[in-house]
Design a protein around this motif. Structure first.
Motif, PDB file in Angstrom:
ATOM      1  N   SER A  98       0.855  -1.188   0.000  1.00 45.37           N
ATOM      2  CA  SER A  98       0.000   0.000   0.000  1.00 45.37           C
ATOM      3  C   SER A  98       0.887   1.232   0.000  1.00 45.37           C
ATOM      4  N   TRP A  99       0.339   2.324  -0.514  1.00 43.38           N
ATOM      5  CA  TRP A  99       1.135   3.547  -0.668  1.00 43.38           C
ATOM      6  C   TRP A  99       0.534   4.746   0.057  1.00 43.38           C
ATOM      7  N   GLY A 100      -0.693   4.643   0.508  1.00 43.90           N
ATOM      8  CA  GLY A 100      -1.322   5.788   1.157  1.00 43.90           C
ATOM      9  C   GLY A 100      -1.650   6.886   0.161  1.00 43.90           C
ATOM     10  N   ASN A 101      -1.698   8.132   0.631  1.00 40.73           N
ATOM     11  CA  ASN A 101      -2.104   9.269  -0.194  1.00 40.73           C
ATOM     12  C   ASN A 101      -0.893  10.041  -0.715  1.00 40.73           C
ATOM     13  N   TRP A 102      -1.099  10.690  -1.869  1.00 39.50           N
ATOM     14  CA  TRP A 102      -0.093  11.617  -2.391  1.00 39.50           C
ATOM     15  C   TRP A 102      -0.551  13.036  -2.121  1.00 39.50           C
ATOM     16  N   HIS A 121       7.314   4.239  -1.998  1.00 41.59           N
ATOM     17  CA  HIS A 121       6.535   5.466  -1.823  1.00 41.59           C
ATOM     18  C   HIS A 121       7.108   6.611  -2.656  1.00 41.59           C
ATOM     19  N   SER A 138     -12.043  11.206   4.267  1.00 41.89           N
ATOM     20  CA  SER A 138     -10.766  10.521   4.122  1.00 41.89           C
ATOM     21  C   SER A 138     -10.865   9.062   4.526  1.00 41.89           C
ATOM     22  N   THR A 139     -12.057   8.605   4.830  1.00 38.97           N
ATOM     23  CA  THR A 139     -12.281   7.204   5.161  1.00 38.97           C
ATOM     24  C   THR A 139     -13.715   6.835   4.810  1.00 38.97           C
ATOM     25  N   ASP A 183      -5.656   9.174  -3.570  1.00 34.37           N
ATOM     26  CA  ASP A 183      -5.779   8.566  -2.254  1.00 34.37           C
ATOM     27  C   ASP A 183      -5.582   7.059  -2.318  1.00 34.37           C
ATOM     28  N   GLU A 184      -5.025   6.528  -1.249  1.00 38.03           N
ATOM     29  CA  GLU A 184      -4.899   5.082  -1.039  1.00 38.03           C
ATOM     30  C   GLU A 184      -4.294   4.360  -2.244  1.00 38.03           C
ATOM     31  N   ASN A 236      -2.131  -3.217  -5.263  1.00 35.25           N
ATOM     32  CA  ASN A 236      -2.517  -2.326  -4.172  1.00 35.25           C
ATOM     33  C   ASN A 236      -3.511  -3.024  -3.246  1.00 35.25           C
ATOM     34  N   GLN A 247      -4.994  -1.901  -0.612  1.00 36.22           N
ATOM     35  CA  GLN A 247      -6.123  -1.042  -0.241  1.00 36.22           C
ATOM     36  C   GLN A 247      -7.187  -1.030  -1.326  1.00 36.22           C
TER      37      GLN A 247
END
Length: 458
Positions: A90-94, A112, A134-135, A184-185, A259, A261
């Motif tokens: 997973s990379w999370g948000n940019w 990342h 955000s969720t 995101d995500e 990914n 997520q």
């Protein structure tokens, strides 16, 4: 917004037959006004409103829920051996302006830092804000009486025509149009982020006007449960959504990380829809080709001076030599994970829009056929798989005029023929197509045998 989706029984045809008639043949039929079919007449009220964090989470309780879940293919655990060894991460948000984020994995081609570079290279302008969420939002019910039902038709039919018993009526949305949360995500850049920022001359050439950025849209990525609750509440039985390729595989190509997520998101979306009595319908590609299929020059991204355009209005990168294998790899990953619960699959939405030349059409139809055979022959899927055509068949202005009939046939052979002849009939491209698209890729007998019948019946 969600658009009405009509899925219908498609039949392969080799020629069109025009039957002269003097009007509809209607027997013992009286049209029923739309609002009467719902059992009551809706009331309409108009007032000023605004969204807040509390108002947007209100939804209605579903009319019906179902506990039994049909299975249309083996579970992922039983078919994962059909795929190459996959790694997930997973990379999370940019964020466009990170505050001195440490570069701890700059040498990792899929870390990342590399993920952030995808966005930096895309050069998406004015990306300074996100939506409210955000969720994933957990919906709260409101009384069913507060639902807004579809309004009556402005023009009601005075005739009645029979509808096939397996006609399906539902609603549809596509990832690029409703998800938002574009960075995101772990989602990577895709074509839709570029539409609004084309030079005016290029946009005019493509017929693109008044497009807004898809940065936020309806925030369906976080509000999908709210949307599905409302669909269930008004009795919708089928929901067609598209899966964003650049969410599943931010680095696009085979042997790159998946990914986790994204898999979890679409898994939950599918499960939630089923829990509300809604059958999921999945589309693999809806105008959102990842940017990796284009060069570094973003001004050339939708209309490439090095690519001669014969047909489609938009360059969606199908002609890239890497596209076919990459798309098939992506499709196999998604189908392997979700085909056990999803009975309807579409490989491409309206591919005519993005097939600009012969090579692009060759890649699309062969990629589709490979995924059809993977689904039917390897996954042993019992559902249905097809693609969505963008253009309805042309008909002559005057069927009694030979020139009109010939013009309609030429139109169909040029626009629909490159897909329907090989995929439905196993026949070679029509002459009108080969005459016009001079860089078409010839199909061998083995190709035609492999392509035949893979359009499916939906």
């Amino acid at each position: 917004m969600l658009a009405t989706l009509l899925l219908f029984v498609a039949s392969a045809f080799g020629q069109q037959v025009y039957v002269h008639t003097h009007g509809p043949n209607v027997q013992n039929c009286k049209a029923t006004p739309t609002h009467q079919a719902f059992g009551k007449t809706p009331k309409y009220e108009y007032s000023q409103f605004k969204y807040t964090n509390t108002e947007t989470v209100r939804t209605a309780s579903p009319v019906t829920t179902f506990s039994a879940v049909s299975q249309y293919a083996p579970h992922y655990s039983q078919v994962k051996h059909l795929l190459p060894s996959l790694s997930t991460t997973s990379w999370g948000n940019w964020y466009a302006h990170p505050s001195k984020a440490p570069i701890h994995d700059s040498k990792d081609p899929y870390g990342h830092f590399a993920y952030s570079q995808l966005w930096e290279n895309a050069g998406v302008p004015n990306f300074t804000s996100r939506g409210l969420y955000s969720t994933t939002v957990r919906p709260t019910p409101v009384p069913t009486s507060e639902l807004v039902l579809p309004p009556p038709l402005l023009f009601e039919s005075s005739d009645c025509y029979p509808v096939p018993h397996d006609f399906i009526l539902g609603v549809a949305g596509s990832a690029a149009q409703i998800e938002g949360a574009i960075a995101d995500e772990g989602r990577a850049p895709a074509i839709p982020e570029m539409f609004t920022f084309l030079p005016p001359g290029v946009a005019a050439t493509l017929g693109i006007t008044n497009l807004s950025p898809n940065y936020v849209t309806d925030e369906n990525y976080y509000l999908y449960k709210q949307d599905i609750e409302r669909l269930a509440s008004i009795g919708v039985k089928y929901y067609s959504f598209s899966i964003a390729w650049s969410r599943i595989l931010p680095f696009v190509f085979p042997n790159t990380p998946v990914n986790s997520q994204a898999l979890a998101h679409y898994d939950d979306l599918i499960n939630f829809a089923i829990s509300k009595g809604i059958t999921p319908v999945a589309t693999l590609h809806h105008f959102d080709t990842p940017l990796q299929f284009f060069g570094d020059n973003q001004t050339e991204i939708l209309i490439n001076s090095n690519t001669r355009c014969y047909l489609g209005t938009t360059n969606l990168g199908f002609q890239d030599d890497r596209f076919e294998d990459a798309f098939v790899n992506y499709g196999k990953i998604v189908m392997s994970h979700f085909a056990d619960r999803v009975p309807f699959w579409f490989t491409f939405n309206e591919p005519q829009v993005g097939t600009v030349n012969g090579k692009s059409i060759d890649h699309v139809i062969k990629a589709h056929a490979k995924l059809y055979h993977f689904y039917k022959d390897e996954l042993r899927g019992t559902g249905k798989i097809s693609m969505k055509m963008e253009i309805p068949p042309g008909v002559p202005l005057d069927p009694s005029q030979k020139s009109h009939v010939a013009a309609a046939a030429h139109f169909n052979d040029l626009q629909l023929g490159p897909f329907l002849y090989p995929l439905a009939l196993g026949e070679d491209y029509p002459a009108a197509y080969k005459m016009t698209v001079q860089d078409y890729v010839p199909l061998s007998k083995a190709d035609l045998c492999n392509l035949k019948g893979t359009l499916g019946t939906l």
